[in-house]
Scaffold this motif. Structure first.
Motif, PDB file in Angstrom:
ATOM      1  N   SER A  59     -15.974 -30.183 -13.576  1.00  0.00           N
ATOM      2  CA  SER A  59     -16.889 -31.329 -13.611  1.00  0.00           C
ATOM      3  C   SER A  59     -17.819 -31.232 -14.803  1.00  0.00           C
ATOM      4  O   SER A  59     -18.118 -32.226 -15.474  1.00  0.00           O
ATOM      5  N   ASP A 178     -13.386 -37.899 -12.046  1.00  0.00           N
ATOM      6  CA  ASP A 178     -13.655 -36.595 -11.456  1.00  0.00           C
ATOM      7  C   ASP A 178     -13.262 -36.627  -9.988  1.00  0.00           C
ATOM      8  O   ASP A 178     -13.979 -37.163  -9.163  1.00  0.00           O
ATOM      9  N   GLU A 179     -12.107 -36.062  -9.696  1.00  0.00           N
ATOM     10  CA  GLU A 179     -11.575 -36.062  -8.334  1.00  0.00           C
ATOM     11  C   GLU A 179     -11.760 -37.417  -7.663  1.00  0.00           C
ATOM     12  O   GLU A 179     -12.441 -37.519  -6.637  1.00  0.00           O
TER      13      GLU A 179
END
Ligand SMILES: Nc1ncnc2c1ncn2[C@@H]1O[C@H](COP(=O)(O)OP(=O)(O)OP(=O)(O)O)[C@@H](O)[C@H]1O
Ligand SMILES: [Mg+2]
Lengths: 244, 846
Positions: A59, A178-179
């Protein structure tokens, strides 16, 4: 085998170039070096997955790409421009024009409707057709019916679609995620991914996506594997698939 | 019992983490309680000082006063049998200096026994009897600083009073019985009985008031015995016409004024508690929101909603108690601080005391007001859904508050109001003030609602900063309404105070030009009146001159009750205090309007009738047809109330509360009261006229209205400084509340700011949006404050004070501007941090 073009110098096939990025977070005794001397290029128009164990800095790396985190050393160049040399507001404007971001937890504005949320980046860019474009973009993610709903009135999957529409509405050349399916169930996640990859393919923009899901990573062009703040390997997705 | 101890131990664990998030709460309660307690504690000290020093303030244990008549031998003999006595006289007179200036003085004639109690301090130091003694030609006199200042005389200089010549031997530095012997608009000059006799003033002036003072052989008896003794003396001498006063009751007027002012200031303190209450409710709401997971866990393991509520309530009230105790400590200390800094300037006996009553009252009012504002937000804990544990990010909005909590808050509020009401000395004003505050709060709440809903209507505007601003205002859980309420109340109070104060000052400064007389001449003997008028007419041909007969009389009976037994309302009580000027007239006096009953025929010769000021009649509980009796020079005259008048006091012209039929006083000796209103060009020569009058008519007392207004103005200014200080406390509370509200909303703002920056917003744009938001709030609040405050100020000025009202637009505009700027300034200051936050960190956390 590492792809040589990914590790070497900048050319017009490089969308993002990181040079010797170092970044520490926290202060005092809790200060940790999260990114340790990362040099990495991302290919223009390709999808790159970033994978690695929890806490390895995925991240953080993505935030650094977006100019949301400023590295202690090294430079981030996006399409040939060094954002590490820009001021905060300059970065913000640059990001508004060039980069779309999707987060695991959506990050919509709770006080705005779906349509308004999608329109924000265009409004910030001073576009007069912001709402017409936003409407079209909402329709493209299948949410034309939900335009006047507030985020709290939408399901998680719907919220993520709104976030995706918002990320795409300004026609960014770079999309960061991000995910994006981390907070969603399997089926919903899969449909979001289909939408994300489909839109990317149609627009031909560069995608950098953090994920835990190796099968998802396999659908990308390249895979960057991080390990405690360093690049462990960079492989073409096909090779990774072949290897496993 | 088990439950309570569980709750307390929970509360203790929770509060162990410190008071973060409760600072505004704590300070708001502390400030409010501090204000209420301080005001009451200072006033209790003042009243206690009056009681403790009653003897020396009165100049004895009891006094017997009447006009014109000195003690008869039998009266003197009787009083002497009870203790030591002293007989003094007080009168108004004109002192003339040798450079032909005439100064009105409140002269005090003293005998050798004076002062029976306490000490007179002179500068240069000397015994009073020596200072007043006669040398070869001149009688001695001493005077206060005001006289020395106005006359320009120095020690050793000469001046005249009536027909006698005096030399100023010293300055009075301390005169403990000054208040009891009233200083009106003049200044004090003290002379001996021999000097007074030589002046000839006693034979002509009708206003000489003789006061016999008695110092009991044993002063340690209690006040009730002294009062009984006074009643007994009056029974022994039924024809005496004495106005008796005891050491427990030195100056009812002063006591009343202290009480009135205290109440007024305490009400401001209560307003500040209500304003701060908004801050309290915001803090509690934020607490319940922060704690919703712990509360949900508690409920998940079986605690009923009521326990969750009780837990929050107990914790919050513990904090309120801490704030109240801090405030009470400050309040308890304030008389001592006041004595140190303001004591000497007060010119009154002021011994600070520790006032338990003030502390208990302050803490009780503070806790009730906190309870009012805690109950409702704490009630939200009752219905915290256990589901918040499973739905992360779900805000706990909507859901009706249970009726019992709304009811609870209302009961707490009613209890607070009841307490304030019970403690106030002037119920009607207290009631009006409370009603005004409550009405303002309700309307402000509605304004807040309207702003929020207006914002919702405009929320879809296609302009990003506007949308952001309106979105913030309307946001569920936004503190908009609270801010509008608290800041609105604070500003409204300020508008009221500035409006009232400005109007009172303006009228004291200028009077009513063309209608306010420039001079009053009192004690003009009937026989001199024609000559006197002629002198005025020749010297000031264009002046307007009014003349009315005047007598001195005291109201002794009101309806069927003795005056002492009447419980008059505060605004009317002064009428019963002692001798008042009374008059008679064939026609209604100019400047007054008959509002009930009818005026008598010009040639009416029947039994005595009287016309009464309407407000006073109401305050005494009288109406047309009732009887009232006055004692005029020992004779008791009762008259039937024929009509009531509304008197226009604005001109400061001649006005009497009591106007009788001419036949009532046929043949009784009286003097004339003459007023003179000058055209502007006549003012320059008025000074020499006054000095000539004092020579030609030495017994006539001249009052320069401008000087009198100036004195009233300077007193008003002192009081209004105190009032402004008190109301600024309220404003500080309002600002704190605003700050607390902004802090409570900080998380949501931070999130918005970061997301927007992620999407490409520059800081300038964010600032623009914030600016707009606070501008909308500031304008809505200020405009309301302006409107409501002006209406209230106008009502107070025109209805209560019976003065003209003029809008002070620049002053009010300044308040509005300050209101807006403060809102914006504080808002920006509070949100500034969100602009500098590191986006990555926030995005990661949320
Ligand atoms: N403010 C901070 N202070 C100190 N350390 C921090 C701070 N923020 C993050 N870290 C640390 O930096 C490291 C990298 O965090 P990051 O969020 O980038 O990991 P990640 O690879 O995305 O993990 P995950 O897969 O769990 O999301 C972690 O070890 C984390 O503890
Ligand atoms: Mg992560």
């Amino acid at each position: 085998m590492p792809n040589p073009t990914l590790l070497t110098g900048v050319d017009d096939r490089t969308a993002i170039a990181l040079k010797s990025i170092r970044l520490s977070l926290g202060s005092g005794p809790t200060r940790v070096e999260v990114l340790k001397d990362i040099t990495l290029d991302f290919r223009r128009g390709k999808a790159t997955a970033i994978v690695g164990p929890s806490g390895c800095g995925k991240s953080t790396l993505l935030m650094t790409l977006a100019g949301l985190e400023r590295p202690d050393a090294g430079s981030v160049e996006i399409e040939g421009r060094a954002i590490t040399a820009m001021g905060e507001d300059e970065i913000a404007e640059f990001r508004g024009r060039k980069i779309g971001i999707v987060f695991q937890s959506f990050h919509l504005m709770p006080t705005m409707t779906a349509l308004e949320n999608v329109a924000v980046p265009l409004e910030l860019a001073g576009r007069s057709d912001a709402f017409a474009r936003a409407k079209a973009e909402l329709a493209a993610v299948g949410l034309a019916e939900r335009a006047s709903h507030y985020p709290l009135q939408l399901s998680g999957g719907e919220q993520q679609r709104v976030a995706l529409a918002r990320a795409l509405v300004g026609d960014p050349s770079i999309l960061l995620a991000d995910e994006p399916t981390g907070n969603l169930d399997e089926n919903t996640g899969a449909s979001i991914i289909d939408l994300l990859l489909g839109q990317r393919a149609r627009r031909g923009c560069t995608l950098v996506m953090v994920t835990h899901d190796l099968s998802l990573a396999a659908r990308c062009d390249d895979i960057v594997r991080l390990h405690s703040g360093t690049v462990e390997s960079v492989v073409a997705a096909r090779e990774a698939a072949a290897a496993s | 019992m088990r439950l309570l101890s569980t709750i307390l131990s929970f509360a203790r664990r929770d509060l162990r983490g410190g008071l973060k998030g409760f600072r505004v709460f704590l300070v708001c309660v502390a400030i409010g309680v501090g204000a209420v307690t301080s005001v009451n504690a200072v006033s209790q000290s003042l009243l206690a000082s009056f009681a403790m020093q009653g003897r020396s303030m009165l100049g004895g244990d009891l006094t017997l006063a009447r006009s014109l008549r000195v003690l008869e031998p039998d009266e003197r003999a009787y009083l002497t049998s009870l203790g030591r006595i002293s007989e003094i006289a007080i009168l108004r007179a004109m002192a003339r200096t040798h450079d032909d200036r005439a100064i009105m003085v409140d002269a005090k004639v003293v005998d050798d026994a004076y002062p029976l109690v306490g000490q007179i301090a002179l500068e240069p130091q000397a015994p009073l009897s020596r200072a007043l003694a006669k040398d070869d030609v001149l009688y001695g006199a001493v005077a206060d600083a005001a006289f020395i200042d106005r006359s320009g005389l120095r020690i050793g200089d000469r001046f005249d009073l009536g027909n006698a010549h005096f030399v100023l031997r010293g300055e009075i530095r301390s005169e403990p019985d000054r208040i009891a012997t009233g200083i009106g608009f003049g200044s004090r000059v003290m002379i001996s009985r021999a000097g007074f006799d030589a002046s000839g003033l006693g034979s002509t002036a009708s206003l000489t008031r003789w006061v016999a003072r008695l110092s009991l052989a044993n002063p340690d008896v209690d006040d009730a015995r002294v009062k009984a003794l006074a009643d007994d003396i009056l029974k022994q001498f039924p024809k005496s016409g004495w106005d008796a006063r005891t050491r427990a009751n030195v100056s009812p007027q002063l006591t009343r004024n202290v009480e009135r002012f205290t109440q007024f200031m305490a009400l401001i303190g209560v307003v500040s508690l209500i304003v701060g209450g908004v801050g309290v409710s915001i803090a509690v709401g934020a607490f319940v929101d922060r704690k919703r997971e712990s509360i949900a866990i508690l409920k998940a393991v079986g605690a009923p909603g009521g326990v969750a509520f009780a837990l929050v309530l107990v914790e919050m009230m513990l904090i309120a108690l801490a704030g109240a105790l801090i405030g009470a400590a400050v309040g308890a200390a304030s008389p001592f601080v006041a004595a140190h800094f303001a004591g000497p300037a007060l010119n009154l006996p002021f011994e600070p005391i520790f006032s338990g009553r003030a502390i208990v009252a302050g803490v009780a009012i503070g806790l009730l007001s906190a309870l009012t504002f805690v109950v409702a937000p704490a009630g939200r804990a009752h219905d915290t859904p256990v589901a918040v544990l499973f739905r992360s990010g779900a805000t706990m909005e909507g859901g009706r508050l249970r009726a019992r909590y709304i009811f609870g808050a209302l009961v707490a509020f009613a209890a607070m109001i009841a307490l304030v009401y019970a403690l106030s000395s002037e119920k009607r004003i207290a009631l009006m003030a409370i009603a005004g505050v409550a009405a303002s709060a309700v309307v402000l709440r509605a304004v807040g609602w309207a702003v929020a809903h207006g914002a919702a209507l405009g929320a879809n505007v296609r302009n990003l900063p506007a949308r952001l601003a309106l979105g913030n205002i309307r946001r569920p859980g936004a503190v908009t309404r609270s801010v509008v309420t608290s800041l609105g109340l604070g500003l409204t109070l300020l508008v009221v105070i500035v409006g009232v104060d400005g109007n009172v000052r303006r009228q004291l400064k200028a009077g009513d030009p063309g209608r306010t007389p420039d001079y009053f001449f009192a004690d003009v003997q009937s026989a001199q009146a024609a000559d006197f008028r002629k002198m005025l007419k020749t010297r000031q041909p264009d002046a307007t001159i009014e003349e009315v007969p005047m007598l001195r009389g005291r109201i002794v009976r009101v309806g069927s009750r003795r005056a002492e037994e009447v419980k008059a309302e505060q605004n009317a009580a002064w009428v019963l205090d002692g001798d008042r000027g009374i008059t008679y007239a064939a026609k209604p006096p100019p400047g007054s309007k008959v509002t009930a009953g009818r005026w008598w025929a010009a040639d009416y010769k029947g039994p005595p009738l009287v016309s009464l000021d309407g407000d006073i009649a109401r305050g005494l509980g009288l109406t047309v047809g009732d009887e009232i009796a006055v004692n005029v020079m020992g004779r008791e005259i009762s008259a039937k109330i024929a009509n009531l008048r509304e008197v226009d006091w604005r001109s400061f012209g001649i006005n009497f509360v009591l106007v009788f039929t001419p036949a009532t006083f046929a043949g009784a000796p009286h003097t004339e009261l003459i007023s003179m209103t000058l055209p502007p060009e006549g003012r320059a020569t008025a000074g020499s006229l006054v000095s000539d009058i004092s020579k030609a008519f030495p017994t006539v007392v001249t009052l320069a209205v401008r000087d009198a207004l100036q004195q009233a103005l300077s007193l008003t200014e002192k009081l209004s400084t105190a009032v402004r200080a008190a109301s600024s406390v309220t404003l500080v509370t309002a600002l704190l509340t605003l700050g607390g509200a902004l802090a409570a909303g900080q998380r949501a703002r931070l999130y918005d700011a970061v997301v927007l920056r992620m999407l490409g917003a520059t800081r300038r744009r964010l600032i623009l949006a914030y600016l707009l938001e606070f501008l909308v709030l500031g304008v809505a609040t200020s405009v309301f404050a302006l409107a409501a405050g002006s209406v209230a100020a106008q009502l107070i000025v025109t209805r209560l004070m019976k003065l003209d009202f003029v809008f002070d637009w620049p002053g009010l505009a300044a308040i509005v501007a300050i209101g807006c700027l403060t809102t914006i300034g504080l808002g920006l200051a509070a949100t500034w941090r969100t602009l500098g936050a590191k986006p990555a960190r926030v995005l990661r956390e949320l």
